[in-house]
Design an enzyme around this catalytic site. Structure first.
Site, PDB file in Angstrom:
ATOM      1  N   ARG A 316      41.894  17.275  18.407  1.00  0.00           N
ATOM      2  CA  ARG A 316      41.881  17.559  19.860  1.00  0.00           C
ATOM      3  C   ARG A 316      43.399  18.514  20.293  1.00  0.00           C
ATOM      4  NH1 ARG A 316      39.423  15.121  24.819  1.00  0.00           N
ATOM      5  NH2 ARG A 316      38.208  13.743  23.220  1.00  0.00           N
ATOM      6  N   GLU A 719      42.871  10.276  31.147  1.00  0.00           N
ATOM      7  CA  GLU A 719      44.010  10.807  30.329  1.00  0.00           C
ATOM      8  C   GLU A 719      44.352  12.143  31.096  1.00  0.00           C
ATOM      9  OE1 GLU A 719      42.861  10.105  25.817  1.00  0.00           O
ATOM     10  OE2 GLU A 719      41.015  10.926  27.281  1.00  0.00           O
TER      11      GLU A 719
END
Length: 779
Positions: A316, A719
């Site tokens: 990621r 997030e």
């Protein structure tokens, strides 16, 4: 931001547990009434970072007051090595230790205090081995927990050599402790026929269920894990709740008595992993306007002693290294570095903030070297709409709104006017310097591991019209259960007061994914919606048949069921009649995210269902004599799609932003030369307090419905707000640059930007900075 077309969705409904939180009546794992005979457990932890265990004498531990049982690796009846992806972590140390704080054994005693005291009586003889403690040394020695990964495109060396401008750089960004208010805890109760019920503060009950079952050498159906709520998780309870859940269950199995294992805050700090800290080395070429022609990254990510979730975190980071910018020619090398420290794990953002910081640091350097405003350089590199719109991992950006969003924030934050004010202030002040930065964010939403993008739900309607919904997500204060209740209430046309969400329970919804990756509402909300629509379809068919109307004329609204214009019944009376007619009043629901796919080997595909966009403008002031800084104002514009609950979302945006600011300014993890974490308590590890919040924190939603079929066109808010705090870090760096008078000189500011780091950077850009004359007695 009320959605008038809906009854509850789009409305700022209060958090379903708010009244329990503020009155202290919310039940957490440690609040569950203890069964008679409950034992309390504690770990015995390693005092060395890397050593062979020559002997482990537990005689004094077993003889200590109140001790009922002591277990080591030899007492694990099933699998002795576990892990969320790779089984490379022993339940207890297996002949050697690999970090200070690694569990050696566990003890169960009649009280928490007696267990902790007994655990410290062990006599351990070690043979020291050389520890690897810092990222660079470990990377240089090619010490990895997983093989390196790389994606590239084009002839990078040739394009770099062509310039016309080129420079190299590096920087370091520290990790971050999750610092959940409720620490790690589990309570295991043995039952008949080898059954084990475990109450656990965890973001991933199903994973805890399977790890416990494997360690006990039992099938999963003998283990039930339940979590009503957590006092915060932030990723720290996604995979690393396993030692507490598993060891509590092992001790309960060993003794036949209930066992509670509640970690002391210091032990929690020492045992568990943090956000991955990292080093970046880069080489970039760009033109006179700051357009990036080619870029090369080496990302060194500290993983700690085991793999844990580091592979996905590193992936990621790679996937977010582009942020909002199109990269034509690039080479991104990701090193998953092994060190003799805690095994780092998930943390809100899960590698995304680290990737975004990498490219933003480069953008800032380019702007400084060219003497341009960083916002102009950012705009020059933005993704296009119909061209220049393919990511490095070969996903086409189909929903790009960053141009419009930045236009709006530039105006509402008065960025250009304030930039001039900052320049004037800095010209007039020698000691205090201001900085300003506007930073965009593009954040991908979905688990990168495709199979995790699924969820289930179980819905019951009772004959009094009340509704109970169970789903696979976990509530950690983020408002997931509130939003799921809103979805169910909206689908059934009833008030939210008639809907209750029950505790997450592996015996009700099985094989669940972690509540992580900002996917909690997207997945579980859709599963709950599916369950509600299934049961509603059955009820509609019954109403049409029973009352003689078309199914299209059956409407559920305002706690009533309308069958055309002829019949209107209260919802409760209608479901009682349906029950009497033997219509099923329960249903399961399921959802799987469409369109996504991802090749682990090539790091290409469509790992994300959609992107969330946002931007923040931050203004700070620093003291060049002390290194102190203060955030004066922050303006955030956030793309939440069509918010299900605007108030909950605003809270998540504000909280994520301040948590990100803590990561980048005050929260410093420091290990001594023996590998012991020295910042392991509130006295030495500083999270933001209320005094760190700016006087002006302006949060607004960008009007933009999700182009994908999400829950009521909403977008995730867990997030993506956190990396918006990079605006604070780069505003500090902007202020540091203002302390120097050397155009093009880059401030070597690492994160977190503590007072010490700021002073070092100030002295680097202004080595001859004159100190002011001492104040006289008259001021």
């Amino acid at each position: 931001m009320t959605q008038n077309k809906y009854q509850t969705v789009g409305t700022s409904v209060k958090h379903e547990s708010a009244h329990l939180h503020v009155t202290g009546r919310a039940q957490y794992t440690d609040d569950i009434p203890e069964v008679q005979g409950t034992l309390h457990a504690a770990f015995g932890l390693s005092e060395r970072a890397h050593a062979r265990i020559l002997s482990l004498d537990l005689t004094a531990v077993r003889a200590a007051p109140g001790v009922v049982a002591v277990i080591t690796l030899d007492d694990v009846p099933g699998e002795k090595y576990v892990g969320p992806v790779v089984a490379d972590e022993p339940v207890f140390a297996d002949g050697k230790v690999e970090y200070v704080g690694q569990p050696l054994f566990a003890v169960a005693a009649t009280s928490h205090d007696l267990a902790r005291r007994a655990a410290r009586l062990a006599k351990v003889e070690y043979e020291n081995l050389e520890p690897l403690l810092d990222i660079k040394t470990a990377a240089d020695r090619q010490s990895y927990v997983l093989p390196p990964a790389r994606i590239s495109k084009g002839n990078v060396p040739e394009t770099l050599a062509q310039g016309p401008h080129r420079h190299q750089g590096s920087f370091y960004c520290g990790g971050q402790e999750q610092f959940y208010l409720e620490g790690q805890i589990a309570y295991a109760l043995p039952g008949e026929n080898a059954e084990m019920q475990v109450f656990c503060s965890t973001q991933h009950p199903s994973e805890m269920q399977f790890i416990i079952a494997h360690a006990l050498h039992q099938p999963a159906h003998t283990v039930k894990v339940q979590c009503r709520r957590m006092g915060g998780g932030f990723g720290g309870k996604e995979s690393q709740s396993w030692p507490f859940a598993t060891v509590a269950a092992l001790l309960a199995h060993h003794t036949g008595r209930p066992v509670k294992l509640r970690a002391d805050r210091d032990d929690d700090f020492m045992m568990t992993g943090k956000r991955h800290d990292f080093r970046v080395e880069y080489d970039v070429a760009y033109d006179d306007d700051g357009l990036i022609k080619a870029i090369q990254f080496e990302q060194q990510l500290r993983c700690g002693y085991s793999a844990d979730l580091s592979g996905a975190v590193a992936d990621r980071q790679v996937f977010h290294t582009d942020n909002t910018y199109y990269l034509e020619t690039f080479d991104i090398l990701s090193l998953r570095v092994k060190t003799n420290t805690q095994s780092n794990t998930a943390f809100r953002g899960f590698g995304g903030p680290q990737g975004i910081m990498a490219i933003e640091y480069v953008i800032e350097d380019i702007a400084r070297r060219l003497g341009k405003d960083p916002l102009d350089v950012r705009r020059r590199n933005f993704y296009g709409k119909a061209e220049r719109n393919v990511t490095p991992y070969q996903m086409t950006v189909e929903d790009n709104v960053i141009h419009e969003l930045i236009d709006q924030l530039e105006q509402t934050s008065e960025y250009r006017r304030r930039r001039e004010e900052v320049l004037r202030f800095n010209a007039q002040n020698q000691v205090l310097k201001k900085g300003l930065a506007l930073v965009p964010v593009k954040f991908g939403i979905s688990f990168t591991a495709t199979h995790l993008n699924q969820a289930g739900a179980l819905l019951h309607i009772y004959t009094d019209g009340s509704v109970l919904i169970n789903h696979g997500g976990t509530e950690m204060g983020q408002g997931l259960n509130t939003k799921v209740a809103q979805v169910v209430a909206e689908e059934l046309g009833i008030g939210i007061e008639h809907v209750r969400v029950s505790a997450t329970d592996t015996s009700k919804v099985s094989n669940t994914s972690a509540t992580a990756a900002s996917s909690g509402t997207d997945l579980n909300g859709k599963a709950a919606q599916d369950a509600a629509r299934k049961i509603k379809a059955v009820l509609v068919a019954y109403a049409a048949d029973h009352y003689g109307c078309d199914t299209a004329d059956v409407v559920f609204r305002s706690n009533q069921v309308h069958c055309g214009e002829r019949v209107t019944l209260p919802f409760a009376k209608f479901v009682q009649e349906a029950y009497n007619a033997r219509v099923p009043l329960w249903s399961s629901g399921f959802y799987r995210t469409p369109k996504i796919h991802y090749d682990f080997k090539t790091l290409t595909g469509r790992p994300f269902y959609y992107f969330v966009y946002g931007a923040a403008c931050a203004e700070v002031i620093i003291d060049t004599l002390t290194g102190e800084n203060r955030l004066l104002r922050a303006d955030v514009l956030y793309d939440a799609g069509r918010p299900i609950n605007p108030a909950v979302d605003i809270g998540q945006i504000e909280g994520g932003f301040i948590q990100g600011m803590g990561w980048l300014t005050t929260e410093e993890l420091w290990w001594n030369k023996e590998g012991r974490l020295m910042t392991h308590a509130p006295s030495t590890y500083k999270i933001p307090s209320i005094s760190d919040c700016p006087e002006a924190l302006n949060v607004a939603f960008f009007s933009n419905g999700n182009v994908e079929n999400s829950v009521y066109q909403s977008k995730a808010v867990g997030e993506p707000p956190l990396p918006l705090a990079l605006s604070v870090f780069f505003a500090i760096r902007d202020a540091v640059h203002a302390a120097g008078d050397q155009p093009g000189v880059l401030a070597p500011l690492d994160a977190p930007a503590t007072a010490e780091q700021i002073l070092r950077a100030v002295h680097a850009v202004a080595p001859g900075l004159k100190q002011p004359e001492p104040a006289t007695a008259h001021g």
